[in-house]
Design an enzyme around this catalytic site. Structure first.
Site, mmCIF file in Angstrom:
data_model
loop_
_atom_site.group_PDB
_atom_site.id
_atom_site.type_symbol
_atom_site.label_atom_id
_atom_site.label_comp_id
_atom_site.label_asym_id
_atom_site.label_seq_id
_atom_site.Cartn_x
_atom_site.Cartn_y
_atom_site.Cartn_z
ATOM 1 N N LYS A 267 0.866 -1.193 0.000
ATOM 2 C CA LYS A 267 0.000 0.000 0.000
ATOM 3 C C LYS A 267 0.892 1.229 0.000
ATOM 4 C CE LYS A 267 -4.399 1.110 0.193
ATOM 5 N NZ LYS A 267 -5.586 0.336 -0.260
ATOM 6 N N ASP B 221 -7.089 4.402 -4.572
ATOM 7 C CA ASP B 221 -7.687 4.276 -3.241
ATOM 8 C C ASP B 221 -8.288 5.652 -2.960
ATOM 9 O OD1 ASP B 221 -7.765 2.280 -0.797
ATOM 10 O OD2 ASP B 221 -7.323 4.212 0.097
HETATM 11 P P1 NDP Z 1 -12.949 7.914 -2.805
HETATM 12 O O1 NDP Z 1 -11.876 8.908 -2.579
HETATM 13 O O2 NDP Z 1 -13.468 7.710 -4.179
HETATM 14 O O3 NDP Z 1 -14.188 8.205 -1.866
HETATM 15 C C1 NDP Z 1 -14.066 8.242 -0.481
HETATM 16 C C2 NDP Z 1 -15.383 8.676 0.115
HETATM 17 O O4 NDP Z 1 -15.330 8.552 1.519
HETATM 18 C C3 NDP Z 1 -15.688 10.134 -0.171
HETATM 19 O O5 NDP Z 1 -17.080 10.296 -0.222
HETATM 20 C C4 NDP Z 1 -15.085 10.836 1.030
HETATM 21 O O6 NDP Z 1 -15.684 12.091 1.298
HETATM 22 C C5 NDP Z 1 -15.383 9.851 2.142
HETATM 23 N N1 NDP Z 1 -14.326 9.952 3.149
HETATM 24 C C6 NDP Z 1 -13.006 9.715 2.977
HETATM 25 N N2 NDP Z 1 -12.324 9.933 4.098
HETATM 26 C C7 NDP Z 1 -13.240 10.334 5.000
HETATM 27 C C8 NDP Z 1 -13.152 10.700 6.349
HETATM 28 N N3 NDP Z 1 -11.963 10.723 7.004
HETATM 29 N N4 NDP Z 1 -14.307 11.030 6.978
HETATM 30 C C9 NDP Z 1 -15.490 10.987 6.315
HETATM 31 N N5 NDP Z 1 -15.633 10.652 5.031
HETATM 32 C C10 NDP Z 1 -14.525 10.328 4.385
HETATM 33 O O7 NDP Z 1 -12.372 6.543 -2.217
HETATM 34 P P2 NDP Z 1 -12.874 5.054 -2.490
HETATM 35 O O8 NDP Z 1 -14.344 5.016 -2.686
HETATM 36 O O9 NDP Z 1 -11.991 4.471 -3.515
HETATM 37 O O10 NDP Z 1 -12.491 4.341 -1.100
HETATM 38 C C11 NDP Z 1 -13.409 4.239 -0.017
HETATM 39 C C12 NDP Z 1 -12.956 3.119 0.907
HETATM 40 O O11 NDP Z 1 -12.920 1.881 0.179
HETATM 41 C C13 NDP Z 1 -11.558 3.269 1.510
HETATM 42 O O12 NDP Z 1 -11.542 2.665 2.788
HETATM 43 C C14 NDP Z 1 -10.689 2.448 0.564
HETATM 44 O O13 NDP Z 1 -9.506 2.016 1.187
HETATM 45 C C15 NDP Z 1 -11.631 1.294 0.283
HETATM 46 N N6 NDP Z 1 -11.386 0.501 -0.914
HETATM 47 C C16 NDP Z 1 -11.281 1.090 -2.147
HETATM 48 C C17 NDP Z 1 -11.084 0.310 -3.265
HETATM 49 C C18 NDP Z 1 -11.047 0.882 -4.629
HETATM 50 O O14 NDP Z 1 -10.931 0.109 -5.579
HETATM 51 N N7 NDP Z 1 -11.161 2.187 -4.822
HETATM 52 C C19 NDP Z 1 -10.940 -1.144 -3.155
HETATM 53 C C20 NDP Z 1 -11.149 -1.671 -1.833
HETATM 54 C C21 NDP Z 1 -11.345 -0.856 -0.768
HETATM 55 P P3 NDP Z 1 -14.934 13.415 0.795
HETATM 56 O O15 NDP Z 1 -15.055 13.410 -0.681
HETATM 57 O O16 NDP Z 1 -15.666 14.529 1.455
HETATM 58 O O17 NDP Z 1 -13.533 13.292 1.276
HETATM 59 O O1 2IT Z 2 -7.964 -1.445 -0.798
HETATM 60 C C1 2IT Z 2 -7.897 -1.934 -1.942
HETATM 61 O O2 2IT Z 2 -8.009 -3.143 -2.145
HETATM 62 C C2 2IT Z 2 -7.677 -1.015 -3.067
HETATM 63 N N1 2IT Z 2 -7.602 0.196 -2.861
HETATM 64 C C3 2IT Z 2 -7.517 -1.557 -4.452
HETATM 65 C C4 2IT Z 2 -6.106 -2.029 -4.695
HETATM 66 C C5 2IT Z 2 -5.790 -2.443 -6.096
HETATM 67 O O3 2IT Z 2 -4.615 -2.757 -6.308
HETATM 68 O O4 2IT Z 2 -6.662 -2.480 -6.960
#
Ligand code: NDP
Ligand code: 2IT
Length: 444
Positions: free
Chosen positions: A126, A166
């Site tokens: 990561k 992420d």
């Molecule tokens: P994005 O940046 O696309 O979206 C994140 C969302 O969560 C936004 O709406 C953001 O609001 C909100 N958010 C982030 N941090 C905070 C915080 N500290 N307090 C409140 N709201 C918060 O990220 P993703 O959707 O990609 O990721 C979301 C989660 O999923 C994370 O935990 C990530 O690690 C996990 N994840 C992502 C994957 C991926 O493929 N993208 C795969 C597997 C897991 P704002 O815009 O206001 O910051």
């Molecule tokens: O938390 C996760 O699994 C991710 N942000 C996606 C990682 C990836 O390599 O697609």
């Protein structure tokens, strides 16, 4: 003292200032107790758990860039290459002001087990930075991404370490980083996933984490005598994972009624309008107040609160430790039957225990959100064979992978007398393959 307790003590002493990392290690090692106890002498002699909880390496670097006023800004970049026993390091890059080494280590540690659960050959890693893309111009984001990659490119490669998106890292950021990698290294290779479709990205990678979360939820309900159709769903977050979770939930006949960002949350009893949400978040990069302004049925509230809404299913999709004990109590009282984690470690340890003890089905992120990284691994396969698969082909592989993960974690829990404990099941099933590979490869 048992081997697990010895290692937990050691990890706590060595990483005292990293609460999220300690939380992740504690949860994993606690649920591995029966597996470790069955092989205690061998694993202690091999120092298997000490090796598993110590990253292969941690890289930390300066990221200087020039803002639109001509001022030089400095951020800190990180890449933690945690474990490559079963494949090249793989995991996202988080860009958020809260990023520090402890956050990246917790995410990298979780990624080892998640990636193992996918059944695909990817190790755990990561990275990220405390850079905040919010409110920055495209040029500023590009300047940051180029500087970040100028250093990171020394440590990654298609067969070495393959980063992805992420929080805060989406298609725009991956594009700028890929361009810089290619320019410096002079090779066109699948060094990042989540790429644009015109330069080696995979169809369905954008949707994969959210869609995968719903395939998992669907199978979970089916195998527990229920059905996802017509279920009311509370979702947190409004980013990549939340948006496509909402979209797939609707396609499966369920009704998602909430979403949130870091400033407030929406309750929309008519069901979230996903096209409007995409317009607000993906195109305008605006706040949820804009969603509420354009949608008469929506109520906007400042702060946090999605878990107070009566729902059948809860899908936390924002960030770590966003679902607390008080939220778990509200969900259970309101008749919520299942919580599946779209984010990484969004539920605190005490909230998780409460849900499990109060008959709420609970699937941890390392299983439930594995569809994103699984599809990243499918992108790597397509890049290796220099071909692109259709959306349907990738989506159907994703669905098979999620259904398989459900049955693997369910079986692993049952094998150790922990029927229905999907936290234990995910940790055990993820661990078994990695432990086997580590032992086979000797002391390294
Ligand atoms: P994005 O940046 O696309 O979206 C994140 C969302 O969560 C936004 O709406 C953001 O609001 C909100 N958010 C982030 N941090 C905070 C915080 N500290 N307090 C409140 N709201 C918060 O990220 P993703 O959707 O990609 O990721 C979301 C989660 O999923 C994370 O935990 C990530 O690690 C996990 N994840 C992502 C994957 C991926 O493929 N993208 C795969 C597997 C897991 P704002 O815009 O206001 O910051
Ligand atoms: O938390 C996760 O699994 C991710 N942000 C996606 C990682 C990836 O390599 O697609």
């Amino acid at each position: 003292m048992s081997y697990v307790d010895e290692v937990l003590e050691r990890v706590k002493t060595k990483n005292a200032s990293e609460p999220e990392f300690l939380q992740a290690v504690d949860e994993v090692l606690e649920s591995l107790r029966p597996v470790i106890e069955a092989n205690e002498e061998k694993y202690r002699k091999e120092a298997l758990l000490e090796r598993l909880t110590e990253p292969d390496r941690q890289i930390k670097f300066r990221v200087p860039w020039v803002d639109d006023k001509g001022q030089v800004q400095v951020n800190t970049g990180y890449r933690v290459q945690f474990n490559n026993a079963i494949g090249p390091y793989k995991g996202g890059l988080r860009l958020h002001p809260s990023v520090n080494i402890g956050i990246i280590k917790f995410l990298g540690f979780e990624q080892i087990f998640k990636n193992s659960l996918t059944g695909l050959p990817i190790g755990g890693g990561k990275g990220g930075s405390d850079f905040d893309p919010k409110g920055k111009s495209d040029r500023e984001v590009m300047a940051f991404c180029q500087s970040f990659m100028t250093e990171l490119c020394k440590y990654i490669g298609a067969d070495v370490d393959v980063p992805a998106g992420d929080i805060g890292t989406g298609a725009r950021e991956i594009g700028y980083m890929f361009g810089q990698y290619k320019k410096i290294k002079g090779t066109y290779e699948g060094v990042l996933t989540g790429k644009g479709l015109s330069y080696g990205g995979s169809l369905a990678r954008t949707e994969a984490t959210g869609y995968g979360l719903l395939y998992m939820t669907e199978e979970l309900l089916k195998c527990n005598g229920s059905d996802i159709k017509d279920k009311v769903i509370a979702v947190s977050g409004a980013g990549n994972v939340a948006i496509y979770a909402i979209q797939k939930a609707q396609q499966l006949g369920a009704k998602p009624v909430t979403c949130s960002d870091s400033t407030g949350w929406i309750y929309d009893p008519e069901g979230i309008d996903v096209e409007l949400l995409k317009e607000v978040k993906e195109v305008k990069r605006a706040r949820l107040t804009e969603y509420a302004a354009a949608r008469p049925s929506a109520q906007y509230h400042e702060g946090r609160g999605v878990w107070s809404v009566k729902c059948d299913i809860a899908l936390p999709c924002a960030t770590q430790n966003e679902l607390h004990l008080a939220d778990a109590k509200m969900l259970a009282t309101n008749g919520c039957m299942a919580v599946c984690e779209g984010a990484n470690m969004p539920t605190t340890e005490e909230a998780t225990k409460y849900l499990q003890n109060n008959n709420v089905l609970f699937v941890p992120g390392k299983a439930a959100n594995a569809g994103g990284v699984a599809t990243s691994a499918l992108e790597m396969s397509q890049n290796s064979e220099r071909l692109s698969w259709t959306f349907e082909e990738v989506d159907s592989k994703l669905k098979d992978i999620m259904v398989n993960i459900y049955h693997n974690i369910d079986d692993a829990a049952k094998r150790y007398g922990k029927d229905g404990d999907y936290v234990a099941g995910a940790n055990i099933a993820g661990f078994e393959k990695v432990a086997d590979a580590m032992l086979a490869q000797g002391v390294c």
